[in-house]
Scaffold this motif. Structure first.
Motif, PDB file in Angstrom:
ATOM      1  N   ALA A   1      -7.917  -2.899  -4.687  1.00  0.00           N
ATOM      2  CA  ALA A   1      -7.800  -2.141  -3.936  1.00  0.00           C
ATOM      3  C   ALA A   1      -6.783  -0.998  -3.630  1.00  0.00           C
ATOM      4  O   ALA A   1      -5.878  -0.071  -3.876  1.00  0.00           O
ATOM      5  CB  ALA A   1      -8.790  -2.074  -3.169  1.00  0.00           C
ATOM      6  N   VAL A   2      -5.608  -1.618  -2.696  1.00  0.00           N
ATOM      7  CA  VAL A   2      -4.514  -1.419  -3.241  1.00  0.00           C
ATOM      8  C   VAL A   2      -3.328  -1.137  -4.415  1.00  0.00           C
ATOM      9  O   VAL A   2      -2.746  -0.355  -4.953  1.00  0.00           O
ATOM     10  CB  VAL A   2      -3.152  -2.544  -2.271  1.00  0.00           C
TER      11      VAL A   2
ATOM     12  N   ALA B   1      -4.301 -13.479  -3.843  1.00  0.00           N
ATOM     13  CA  ALA B   1      -5.229 -12.812  -4.262  1.00  0.00           C
ATOM     14  C   ALA B   1      -6.302 -12.688  -3.840  1.00  0.00           C
ATOM     15  O   ALA B   1      -7.128 -13.882  -3.224  1.00  0.00           O
ATOM     16  CB  ALA B   1      -5.301 -14.413  -5.352  1.00  0.00           C
ATOM     17  N   ASN B   2      -6.748 -11.728  -3.871  1.00  0.00           N
ATOM     18  CA  ASN B   2      -7.548 -11.053  -3.067  1.00  0.00           C
ATOM     19  C   ASN B   2      -8.548 -10.150  -3.286  1.00  0.00           C
ATOM     20  O   ASN B   2      -7.841  -9.299  -3.905  1.00  0.00           O
ATOM     21  CB  ASN B   2      -7.066 -10.513  -1.842  1.00  0.00           C
TER      22      ASN B   2
ATOM     23  N   MET C   1       1.103  -1.229  -0.093  1.00  0.00           N
ATOM     24  CA  MET C   1       0.311  -0.357   0.376  1.00  0.00           C
ATOM     25  C   MET C   1       0.752   1.229  -0.029  1.00  0.00           C
ATOM     26  O   MET C   1       0.225   2.104  -0.455  1.00  0.00           O
ATOM     27  CB  MET C   1      -0.949  -0.052   1.521  1.00  0.00           C
TER      28      MET C   1
ATOM     29  N   ASN D   1      -9.337  -7.482  -1.851  1.00  0.00           N
ATOM     30  CA  ASN D   1      -8.091  -6.293  -1.232  1.00  0.00           C
ATOM     31  C   ASN D   1      -6.656  -6.254  -2.204  1.00  0.00           C
ATOM     32  O   ASN D   1      -6.060  -4.415  -1.995  1.00  0.00           O
ATOM     33  CB  ASN D   1      -8.086  -5.959   0.630  1.00  0.00           C
TER      34      ASN D   1
ATOM     35  N   GLN E   1     -13.073  -1.957 -11.676  1.00  0.00           N
ATOM     36  CA  GLN E   1     -12.794  -1.040 -11.842  1.00  0.00           C
ATOM     37  C   GLN E   1     -11.346  -0.804 -12.528  1.00  0.00           C
ATOM     38  O   GLN E   1     -10.685  -0.384 -13.057  1.00  0.00           O
ATOM     39  CB  GLN E   1     -11.303  -0.907  -9.889  1.00  0.00           C
TER      40      GLN E   1
ATOM     41  N   SER F   1      -5.677  -0.537  -6.831  1.00  0.00           N
ATOM     42  CA  SER F   1      -5.936   1.171  -7.276  1.00  0.00           C
ATOM     43  C   SER F   1      -5.402   2.102  -6.802  1.00  0.00           C
ATOM     44  O   SER F   1      -4.729   3.464  -7.513  1.00  0.00           O
ATOM     45  CB  SER F   1      -6.833   0.971  -6.691  1.00  0.00           C
ATOM     46  N   LEU F   2      -5.290   2.155  -5.676  1.00  0.00           N
ATOM     47  CA  LEU F   2      -4.623   3.061  -4.226  1.00  0.00           C
ATOM     48  C   LEU F   2      -3.279   3.713  -5.023  1.00  0.00           C
ATOM     49  O   LEU F   2      -2.943   4.067  -5.288  1.00  0.00           O
ATOM     50  CB  LEU F   2      -4.642   2.447  -2.412  1.00  0.00           C
TER      51      LEU F   2
END
Lengths: 112, 239
Positions: free
Chosen positions: A58-59, A52-53, A38, A55, A87, A61-62
């Motif tokens: 999301a990370v 493989a999650n 992150m 989250n 996304q 993408s962040l």
């Protein structure tokens, strides 16, 4: 090397290739703890991980990673796959171990 | 002994990944409708919707145990449940200081909404709750016990954020007394490789993020008394 170029690698199976597949991959990044990724994943990187999650997406993408490469034959579940498409995050899967997968990307970036 | 239909792991709208419909009152209402006896709302690294959950559950005649789903420094998910709300809230304060300091981005992770006792939104949590804490799995049992609670590793059959996936195996000198599986069919295979589980109560919870995913009344836990303390006591008792 772009994300699109990575689709030509027979070792990498594209799970979702985003609309920004012409994006340049700038670096190779390996990390399996999302809390570290992150803060540390470089922008535009190909992030190689076995996590493989949901989250992971999301990370990525962040951190604005160019794509995710899931090594060691791990797979996203149905919901996460949908999320990747929603996304528009480029995700590949490979049977290769992390080091080999990263080395392959590294060599492509450096034109070897 | 009283047998209670349970679902001891689910997320409210305070977890970024929890549906916005997962308000404390909606959860309690759905649990009552389904015929569950006891629930625990276990948001990521926070107990701050527990006061509203307990109030709502009481109105609907469902028992609610205050708790959270903690993310350890190894990114192992562990469900922590407490006998009393005050214990849960003081554990919450301890944990809050130890969550990585990252601001939530609602567009990526989702909204983190707190609810008041009056069933109305009571504010947005700005710190990203889903990231890891600096609390290690090693020592977590003792830590949670020191607050009067009980801890069990969450979804040990999942390939991410689970004790087995992240730390490889279950050590023989572990202390926890219960373990959660997402899919009970996997129990046999996992227990063969991890004999420590023979001494654990196996729980099957929903880990629901959406109202419809809350468990049907299928699995029960035997308690001596129908209270949060009774449930914690039952979870501390090896089968």
């Amino acid at each position: 090397m772009t994300v699109q170029d990575l689709t030509a690698q027979k070792e990498f199976v594209p799970v979702h290739v985003g609309k920004t597949a012409d994006r340049e991959i700038t670096k190779t990044f390996c990390c399996d703890l999302l809390s570290i990724a992150m803060g540390k994943a470089p922008e535009g990187c190909a992030w190689i991980t076995v996590m493989a999650n949901m989250n992971t997406l999301a990370v990525a993408s962040l951190a604005d990673a160019a794509c995710i490469v899931l090594a060691e034959d791990v797979h996203l579940d149905e919901t996460a796959l949908q999320k990747a498409a929603e996304q528009d995050i480029s995700v590949f899967e490979t049977k290769l171990p992390i080091f080999e997968a990263a080395l392959l990307v590294y060599r492509k970036i450096n034109g070897e | 002994m009283i047998s209670l239909y349970y679902d001891l792991h689910m997320h409210s709208c305070l977890s970024p990944c929890g549906s916005e419909d997962m308000t404390p009152y909606n959860i309690a209402g759905m649990a009552a409708l389904k015929g569950l006896d006891v629930i625990a709302v276990t948001d990521h690294n926070t107990c701050r919707n527990c006061p509203a959950v307990l109030a709502a559950a009481e109105e609907y005649g469902v028992l609610a145990v205050p708790g959270m789903e903690l993310t350890t420094s190894e990114e192992v998910h562990a469900v922590c449940l407490f006998a009393a709300l005050e214990q849960a809230l003081s554990f919450d304060s301890y944990v809050y200081e130890r969550i990585l300091n990252i601001k939530n981005r609602e567009d990526i992770f989702g909204r983190q909404e707190m609810y008041g006792l009056d069933d109305k939104p009571a504010g947005i949590e700005e710190k990203l709750l889903i990231s890891a804490t600096s609390i290690s799995f090693e020592g977590l049992w003792e830590l949670v016990r020191s607050y009067g609670g009980v801890m069990f590793p969450a979804h040990i059959d999942k390939n991410a954020n689970s004790l087995i996936a992240n730390l490889g195996f279950i050590a023989d000198d572990s202390l926890f007394t219960a373990a959660e599986l997402h899919d009970i069919k996997k129990l046999h295979g996992i227990r063969e490789k991890n004999p420590y589980l023979d001494s654990c109560r196996i729980l099957v919870n929903s880990d629901a993020h959406y109202l419809e995913d809350i468990r049907e009344p299928e699995f029960t836990i035997p308690v001596r008394e129908r209270t949060a303390a009774g449930v914690v006591e039952a979870l501390l008792t090896r089968p």
